[in-house]
Enzyme design. Structure first.
Site, PDB file in Angstrom:
ATOM      1  N   ARG A 264      -4.253  18.573  -1.126  1.00  0.00           N
ATOM      2  CA  ARG A 264      -3.570  18.522   0.073  1.00  0.00           C
ATOM      3  C   ARG A 264      -3.901  19.735   1.083  1.00  0.00           C
ATOM      4  O   ARG A 264      -4.078  19.722   2.101  1.00  0.00           O
ATOM      5  CB  ARG A 264      -2.027  18.566  -0.077  1.00  0.00           C
ATOM      6  CG  ARG A 264      -1.308  18.293   1.330  1.00  0.00           C
ATOM      7  CD  ARG A 264       0.405  17.831   1.242  1.00  0.00           C
ATOM      8  NE  ARG A 264       0.692  19.351   0.792  1.00  0.00           N
ATOM      9  CZ  ARG A 264       1.624  19.736  -0.352  1.00  0.00           C
ATOM     10  NH1 ARG A 264       2.212  18.696  -0.907  1.00  0.00           N
ATOM     11  NH2 ARG A 264       2.033  20.779  -0.603  1.00  0.00           N
TER      12      ARG A 264
ATOM     13  N   TYR B 216      -3.948  13.093  28.496  1.00  0.00           N
ATOM     14  CA  TYR B 216      -3.912  11.856  27.483  1.00  0.00           C
ATOM     15  C   TYR B 216      -2.597  10.967  27.550  1.00  0.00           C
ATOM     16  O   TYR B 216      -1.482  11.883  27.104  1.00  0.00           O
ATOM     17  CB  TYR B 216      -4.548  12.128  26.185  1.00  0.00           C
ATOM     18  CG  TYR B 216      -4.349  11.084  25.176  1.00  0.00           C
ATOM     19  CD1 TYR B 216      -5.114   9.860  25.407  1.00  0.00           C
ATOM     20  CD2 TYR B 216      -3.774  11.208  23.922  1.00  0.00           C
ATOM     21  CE1 TYR B 216      -5.163   8.928  24.305  1.00  0.00           C
ATOM     22  CE2 TYR B 216      -3.647  10.427  22.888  1.00  0.00           C
ATOM     23  CZ  TYR B 216      -4.318   9.122  23.213  1.00  0.00           C
ATOM     24  OH  TYR B 216      -4.423   8.216  22.341  1.00  0.00           O
TER      25      TYR B 216
ATOM     26  N   ASP C 156      -7.171  20.290  25.239  1.00  0.00           N
ATOM     27  CA  ASP C 156      -7.707  18.857  24.723  1.00  0.00           C
ATOM     28  C   ASP C 156      -9.215  18.868  25.006  1.00  0.00           C
ATOM     29  O   ASP C 156      -9.418  18.233  26.342  1.00  0.00           O
ATOM     30  CB  ASP C 156      -7.076  17.799  24.927  1.00  0.00           C
ATOM     31  CG  ASP C 156      -7.153  16.353  24.166  1.00  0.00           C
ATOM     32  OD1 ASP C 156      -8.701  16.491  23.845  1.00  0.00           O
ATOM     33  OD2 ASP C 156      -6.595  15.633  24.075  1.00  0.00           O
TER      34      ASP C 156
ATOM     35  N   LYS D 170     -13.264   9.901  18.161  1.00  0.00           N
ATOM     36  CA  LYS D 170     -14.027   9.541  19.546  1.00  0.00           C
ATOM     37  C   LYS D 170     -15.737   9.855  19.253  1.00  0.00           C
ATOM     38  O   LYS D 170     -16.074   9.200  18.166  1.00  0.00           O
ATOM     39  CB  LYS D 170     -13.600  10.327  20.872  1.00  0.00           C
ATOM     40  CG  LYS D 170     -11.914   9.903  21.033  1.00  0.00           C
ATOM     41  CD  LYS D 170     -11.752   8.654  21.674  1.00  0.00           C
ATOM     42  CE  LYS D 170     -10.278   8.182  21.542  1.00  0.00           C
ATOM     43  NZ  LYS D 170      -9.530   9.270  22.242  1.00  0.00           N
TER      44      LYS D 170
HETATM   45  C1  LIG Z   1      -8.103   9.224  21.974  1.00  0.00           C
HETATM   46  C2  LIG Z   1      -7.466  10.562  22.460  1.00  0.00           C
HETATM   47  C3  LIG Z   1      -6.529  11.393  21.906  1.00  0.00           C
HETATM   48  C4  LIG Z   1      -5.959  10.750  20.495  1.00  0.00           C
HETATM   49  O1  LIG Z   1      -6.828  10.630  19.406  1.00  0.00           O
HETATM   50  P1  LIG Z   1      -6.604   9.568  18.328  1.00  0.00           P
HETATM   51  O2  LIG Z   1      -7.352  10.074  17.326  1.00  0.00           O
HETATM   52  O3  LIG Z   1      -6.737   8.026  18.863  1.00  0.00           O
HETATM   53  O4  LIG Z   1      -4.961   9.975  17.800  1.00  0.00           O
HETATM   54  C5  LIG Z   1      -6.159  12.515  22.130  1.00  0.00           C
HETATM   55  N1  LIG Z   1      -6.661  13.250  23.310  1.00  0.00           N
HETATM   56  C6  LIG Z   1      -7.634  12.527  23.987  1.00  0.00           C
HETATM   57  C7  LIG Z   1      -8.205  12.992  25.369  1.00  0.00           C
HETATM   58  C8  LIG Z   1      -8.033  11.360  23.592  1.00  0.00           C
HETATM   59  O5  LIG Z   1      -8.918  10.516  24.463  1.00  0.00           O
END
Ligand SMILES: *Cc1c(COP(=O)(O)O)cnc(C)c1O
Length: 389
Positions: free
Chosen positions: A56, A109, A180, A205
């Site tokens: 973990r 987001y 972010d 992504k």
């Molecule tokens: C997709 C996304 C997230 C969340 O990511 P997940 O892995 O799908 O939980 C957070 N911030 C942005 C800008 C995103 O495009």
């Protein structure tokens, strides 16, 4: 060395002979030769060292990926999480307690609003949104503000922000600024270099890049980086070795994938901007984008995202028909994989401070994949005829 060179050479096994990537380590238990060795490891871990001590707490595979993300973000400590949304939650969990206040950019987001309504407010944490400008931010700050949270560019229509100006305001008041950084994936911009205290990404992504792994990361320097890692350990957050392996493999090709995504998106944006029923194409690399100057100043390039805003007269049902008739663009959430995607989006629901969206036309977010751009254009051109039926 340039970032793109480092991404190929970092986090590789040191001993020879060796595979080119660190192998997948799958384990819960880590065994020691003696109790002394085990106790010593735990002691050093308690003092902040990153050690292989229990599944973990990370393995050599996840540690290698942490190093790669730290290089991408130009930061000291990276904590991996099982999704991007979990990464956002870790930042809030570490910095906010009942009675605290957080200011969040309106263009974040969309599921961040769910964290606000489903967790922060019910737990007695006050939340304000700001419009992305330092002027508006300064009117939202309070004595109890413990975090400024933003995302550049914003989700869906890519509103730009003056990150160094926001960071200066946050630093003056000693409030952490979290950003972010999913859009840039570290390759195109590094928030820590612009004064942010935390950068996080949905590695799901572009970092993973193949739409086959959920993964998040949080990167910060010094003591704050260690606090984030400790909270993740307290919360039992960890990721699997196979996912870490795939993400590190994604890092190796990130730069060349991004260049093709960007090229395709640029060409599609140019073409789409002259199509009937299109009011505008949102893409910070376009000269007419309101944040184009900031993008030019702070970013090293663009990605595969673009959002078409249709004219106000366009019925959303025609846009739905257009999307249903696409053959190369998949219908689905997320982006950053090798494939093209299309997703209608409701900006009125995704913004609290900008009410202009209720009077504007429907929006369609496109992700330009790695297909030949001529084929993508042909697919879109055929689908566009559905708008007039
Ligand atoms: C997709 C996304 C997230 C969340 O990511 P997940 O892995 O799908 O939980 C957070 N911030 C942005 C800008 C995103 O495009």
């Amino acid at each position: 060395m340039k970032l793109t060179t480092d991404l190929i050479h970092l986090a590789r096994p040191g001993q020879r002979p060796a595979p080119v990537n660190p192998p997948v380590v799958r384990t819960s238990t880590v065994t020691f030769s003696t109790l002394d060795e085990m106790r010593d490891t735990k002691q050093r871990r308690a003092n902040g060292e990153r050690l292989f001590s229990y599944g973990r707490r990370g393995t050599p595979t996840t540690h290698a990926l942490e190093d790669a993300i730290s290089r991408l973000e130009n930061g000291e400590h990276t904590q991996l999480l099982p999704s991007g949304l979990a990464a956002i939650n870790l930042v809030f969990m570490t910095l906010l307690q009942p009675g605290a206040h957080v200011v969040i950019a309106d263009s974040v987001y969309q599921p961040v609003r769910r964290i606000v309504e489903g967790w922060l407010r019910p737990w007695g944490i006050a939340v304000d949104y700001f419009d992305g400008t330092p002027e508006h931010l300064s009117t939202r700050l309070r004595a109890e503000t413990r975090l400024i949270y933003t995302e550049v560019p914003g989700s869906l229509v890519y509103e730009m922000q003056d990150l160094p100006a926001l960071a200066a305001m946050a630093a003056e008041r000693d409030i952490p600024l979290a950003v972010d950084n999913t859009w840039s994936s570290g390759l195109l911009m590094r928030p820590l270099e612009h004064g942010a205290t935390i950068s996080l990404m949905a590695c799901t992504k572009y970092v993973v890049g193949h739409s086959d792994v959920m993964l998040g990361s949080v990167t910060a320097n010094g003591e704050l980086g260690r606090r984030l890692a400790e909270m993740a350990a307290t919360q039992g957050q960890c990721i699997g070795g196979d996912d870490a392996y795939l993400a590190l493999r994604g890092v190796r090709t990130l730069a060349c994938r991004m260049a093709t995504h960007a090229d395709n998106a640029r060409q599609l944006g140019d073409w789409l901007s002259s199509q009937p029923h299109v009011a505008r194409v949102h893409q910070p690399s376009r000269a007419e984008h309101p944040g184009h100057g900031l993008w030019q100043r702070d970013f090293d390039g663009t990605n595969g995202l673009l959002t078409v805003e249709f004219t106000a007269e366009t019925p959303p049902s025609r846009v739905d028909a257009l999307v249903d008739s696409l053959t190369l663009f998949g219908i689905g959430s997320s982006w950053g994989g090798f494939e093209s995607l299309a997703l209608p989006c409701d900006l009125a629901a995704a913004r609290s401070l900008d009410d202009s969206w209720s009077r504007r036309g429907p929006c369609l977010r496109l992700h330009a994949g790695l297909e030949a751009v001529d084929d993508l254009r042909t697919d879109l051109a055929r689908a566009w005829t559905r708008l007039d039926e």
